[in-house]
Design a protein around this motif. Sequence first.
Motif, PDB file in Angstrom:
ATOM      1  N   ASP A   1      95.532  16.215-109.374  1.00  0.00           N
ATOM      2  CA  ASP A   1      95.423  16.707-108.002  1.00  0.00           C
ATOM      3  C   ASP A   1      96.761  16.498-107.297  1.00  0.00           C
ATOM      4  OD1 ASP A   1      92.371  17.224-107.669  1.00  0.00           O
ATOM      5  OD2 ASP A   1      92.486  15.233-108.565  1.00  0.00           O
TER       6      ASP A   1
ATOM      7  N   MET B   1      88.356   8.192-101.576  1.00  0.00           N
ATOM      8  CA  MET B   1      88.162   9.581-101.959  1.00  0.00           C
ATOM      9  C   MET B   1      87.140   9.684-103.087  1.00  0.00           C
ATOM     10  SD  MET B   1      90.118  11.115 -99.846  1.00  0.00           S
ATOM     11  CE  MET B   1      90.111  12.785-100.497  1.00  0.00           C
TER      12      MET B   1
ATOM     13  N   ARG C   1      85.019  12.492-105.778  1.00  0.00           N
ATOM     14  CA  ARG C   1      85.162  13.812-106.412  1.00  0.00           C
ATOM     15  C   ARG C   1      83.799  14.496-106.561  1.00  0.00           C
ATOM     16  NH1 ARG C   1      89.332  15.787-108.886  1.00  0.00           N
ATOM     17  NH2 ARG C   1      90.282  13.739-109.265  1.00  0.00           N
TER      18      ARG C   1
ATOM     19  N   GLN D   1      86.632  19.228-106.234  1.00  0.00           N
ATOM     20  CA  GLN D   1      87.227  18.980-104.917  1.00  0.00           C
ATOM     21  C   GLN D   1      86.945  17.529-104.507  1.00  0.00           C
ATOM     22  OE1 GLN D   1      89.165  20.979-103.273  1.00  0.00           O
ATOM     23  NE2 GLN D   1      88.616  23.103-103.710  1.00  0.00           N
ATOM     24  N   ARG D   2      87.916  16.914-103.832  1.00  0.00           N
ATOM     25  CA  ARG D   2      87.738  15.534-103.388  1.00  0.00           C
ATOM     26  C   ARG D   2      87.431  15.513-101.890  1.00  0.00           C
ATOM     27  NH1 ARG D   2      92.387  11.829-104.718  1.00  0.00           N
ATOM     28  NH2 ARG D   2      90.842  10.222-105.219  1.00  0.00           N
ATOM     29  N   TYR D   3      86.506  14.651-101.515  1.00  0.00           N
ATOM     30  CA  TYR D   3      86.148  14.488-100.112  1.00  0.00           C
ATOM     31  C   TYR D   3      86.178  13.004 -99.772  1.00  0.00           C
ATOM     32  CZ  TYR D   3      81.488  13.393-102.046  1.00  0.00           C
ATOM     33  OH  TYR D   3      80.447  12.845-102.751  1.00  0.00           O
ATOM     34  N   ARG D   4      86.245  12.708 -98.484  1.00  0.00           N
ATOM     35  CA  ARG D   4      86.430  11.325 -98.070  1.00  0.00           C
ATOM     36  C   ARG D   4      85.103  10.638 -97.786  1.00  0.00           C
ATOM     37  NH1 ARG D   4      91.112  10.917 -93.753  1.00  0.00           N
ATOM     38  NH2 ARG D   4      90.035  12.606 -92.711  1.00  0.00           N
TER      39      ARG D   4
END
Length: 308
Positions: free
Chosen positions: A201, A213, A215, A221-224
């Motif tokens: 990434d 983070m 996945r 896609q990575r989200y918090r």
Amino acid sequence: MTLPRSALAALPLMIALAAVASPVAAQERMTLGWGRLLTNDAIGDGEDRWRSGSYVLSWVRGPEWTGALPSRPGEILEFRLRAETIAPADLITPAALDRRYVGALTLGVHTQFETRGIESSLGLDAVIVGPQTGISDIHGDLHDLLGLAAPTVFGAQLGNDVLPTVTAEFGRSFEIGPQAHLRPFVEMQAGAETLLRVGGDLTFGGFGTGALMIRDSTTGQRYRGTGISGADGFSLTMGADLAEVYDSQFFLSTDPITPKDSRARARVGLHWQGSQNEVFYGLTWVGEEFEEQPEGQVLGAINLRLRF
């Protein structure tokens, strides 16, 4: 109320999850943040097929969040709830050589930590599939609400089952320029799908700075999982990975299609953060998952955090 047999089969896994989630630090746990991501091909290539849509919600708990991962597993715990629909390209008259419908509901716990610069994530999930999840019922009700034809594929969907699944990811972040970071990673998964994935990434901007983070399993896609952090403004994310697939319980040996033994993904995302609000929108190209699949697909992903 009598529990279904599949739910009873999941009890040993739930007990294991509870054991992993037991406190490992003297400090009292608190909520460190919530993570969420919606994916759907309707906000991607505009279709309703294959990896059709998902929603994941992550509840992150721990003694505190300092802006960096702890050095030991179990200090930070992420409790994950995820729902996904996998479908043939046509829900009314599916082609003979298309995949069957799958409704999957995932319950799990994951822990993230860092040792000697290696960012690690270990997780244990119960992937519940079949009509017992109620996902196909919701899907049918949505079609009714929108005035669409009723799907006919639910009767042949993957049957009721509970699939224990373990996942491990290891990565390392490198600063390659001002506000630019590269993070190669390797992921291993066994259970609902058994695979080995290698990828990376690339982030330009402050997205993810000082945050935990997480996945997404379908798009990558990575989200918090923690609250707003990093500098205000725009960030650009890009990523790609390749997986060697050894087994998938989402296909049956009696199906007239052949699962592919490799999968590729490529993704891009744009993130904006203000003083209290943030918006993320991403696109992921997901390659073919079975030999008879004529092409890949593009999934959209969105995450909104708005405070009024």
